[in-house]
Design a protein around this motif. Structure first.
Motif, PDB file in Angstrom:
ATOM      1  N   THR A 154      31.909  -4.394   0.724  1.00 14.92           N
ATOM      2  CA  THR A 154      31.657  -4.570   2.158  1.00 14.92           C
ATOM      3  C   THR A 154      30.344  -5.311   2.385  1.00 14.92           C
ATOM      4  O   THR A 154      30.269  -6.205   3.237  1.00 14.92           O
ATOM      5  N   ALA A 155      29.327  -4.982   1.621  1.00 14.94           N
ATOM      6  CA  ALA A 155      28.039  -5.660   1.755  1.00 14.94           C
ATOM      7  C   ALA A 155      28.177  -7.131   1.379  1.00 14.94           C
ATOM      8  O   ALA A 155      27.615  -8.015   2.055  1.00 14.94           O
ATOM      9  N   ALA A 156      28.942  -7.431   0.337  1.00 10.42           N
ATOM     10  CA  ALA A 156      29.143  -8.820  -0.071  1.00 10.42           C
ATOM     11  C   ALA A 156      29.889  -9.595   1.009  1.00 10.42           C
ATOM     12  O   ALA A 156      29.535 -10.748   1.320  1.00 10.42           O
ATOM     13  N   LEU A 157      30.923  -9.001   1.600  1.00  6.23           N
ATOM     14  CA  LEU A 157      31.662  -9.657   2.681  1.00  6.23           C
ATOM     15  C   LEU A 157      30.765  -9.917   3.890  1.00  6.23           C
ATOM     16  O   LEU A 157      30.857 -10.970   4.533  1.00  6.23           O
ATOM     17  N   LEU A 158      29.909  -8.994   4.209  1.00  8.17           N
ATOM     18  CA  LEU A 158      28.987  -9.154   5.332  1.00  8.17           C
ATOM     19  C   LEU A 158      28.017 -10.306   5.075  1.00  8.17           C
ATOM     20  O   LEU A 158      27.770 -11.129   5.959  1.00  8.17           O
ATOM     21  N   VAL A 159      27.487 -10.368   3.865  1.00  8.96           N
ATOM     22  CA  VAL A 159      26.568 -11.452   3.502  1.00  8.96           C
ATOM     23  C   VAL A 159      27.292 -12.793   3.570  1.00  8.96           C
ATOM     24  O   VAL A 159      26.769 -13.779   4.108  1.00  8.96           O
ATOM     25  N   LEU A 160      28.523 -12.857   3.048  1.00 10.08           N
ATOM     26  CA  LEU A 160      29.291 -14.101   3.085  1.00 10.08           C
ATOM     27  C   LEU A 160      29.604 -14.533   4.514  1.00 10.08           C
ATOM     28  O   LEU A 160      29.549 -15.726   4.843  1.00 10.08           O
ATOM     29  N   SER A 161      29.938 -13.572   5.359  1.00 10.76           N
ATOM     30  CA  SER A 161      30.242 -13.931   6.755  1.00 10.76           C
ATOM     31  C   SER A 161      28.999 -14.462   7.461  1.00 10.76           C
ATOM     32  O   SER A 161      29.083 -15.406   8.248  1.00 10.76           O
ATOM     33  N   LYS A 162      27.827 -13.897   7.166  1.00  7.51           N
ATOM     34  CA  LYS A 162      26.592 -14.404   7.761  1.00  7.51           C
ATOM     35  C   LYS A 162      26.275 -15.800   7.249  1.00  7.51           C
ATOM     36  O   LYS A 162      25.821 -16.668   8.001  1.00  7.51           O
ATOM     37  N   LYS A 163      26.519 -16.059   5.962  1.00  3.78           N
ATOM     38  CA  LYS A 163      26.299 -17.395   5.402  1.00  3.78           C
ATOM     39  C   LYS A 163      27.254 -18.393   6.029  1.00  3.78           C
ATOM     40  O   LYS A 163      26.884 -19.535   6.346  1.00  3.78           O
ATOM     41  N   ALA A 164      28.528 -17.990   6.212  1.00  2.48           N
ATOM     42  CA  ALA A 164      29.519 -18.887   6.824  1.00  2.48           C
ATOM     43  C   ALA A 164      29.110 -19.221   8.248  1.00  2.48           C
ATOM     44  O   ALA A 164      29.234 -20.371   8.694  1.00  2.48           O
TER      45      ALA A 164
END
Length: 161
Positions: A141-151
């Protein structure tokens, strides 16, 4: 650092032991030897407690040694011994019953304890597996959140049609 002869040390230790039980403070005054040295000698000689120390604070070895020492005494001798040590005969009886019950645990009790330990071990393993699973889910979940912020940072905010 003063050196004392073995004979002198043995004589002083003998004074600290029953039946004399001369207090360390008195021996310090009489001999001029420091109390730290006298306490060390007494500890090395494994002199039984009884110098005003609460019997509840005695170690199991000391209690057992007292029981062994008093095993052959008659009532009069036992009473005198207890007075010197600051004990009650009832305490000795309690210590004796504790020793007996401690050494004769029933086999069923040990088997029940072993079964309890096995079930506890299984429960711990189950909880550890669950904890690992949740840690992995949290990391994902933390990785998905970081990726969504980068996107979002790269492509901007998402436009809804």
């Amino acid at each position: 650092m003063a050196r004392y002869s073995k004979e002198m040390k043995a004589a002083i230790i003998q004074k600290m032991m029953p039946p004399n039980n001369v207090p360390v403070s008195q021996l310090k005054k009489d001999t001029g030897i420091t109390d730290a040295t006298l306490y060390t000698w007494r500890k090395q000689a494994r002199v039984q407690p009884g110098d005003g120390k609460n019997p509840d604070q005695w170690s199991a070895e000391d209690k057992f040694a007292v029981l062994m020492e008093t095993a052959t005494m008659n009532t009069t001798e036992l009473s005198e011994y207890c007075r010197k040590k600051g004990l009650y005969p009832e305490e000795l009886q309690q210590w004796k019953s504790d020793c007996i019950t401690g050494s004769s645990k029933p086999a069923e009790s040990r088997q029940a304890q072993a079964a309890s330990q096995r079930s506890d071990k299984k429960r711990i393993q189950k909880l550890e597996r669950e904890l690992k699973r949740k840690d992995k889910a949290l990391a994902e979940t933390a990785a998905l959140l970081v990726l969504s912020k980068k996107a979002e940072a790269i492509w901007g905010e998402r436009e809804d049609d």
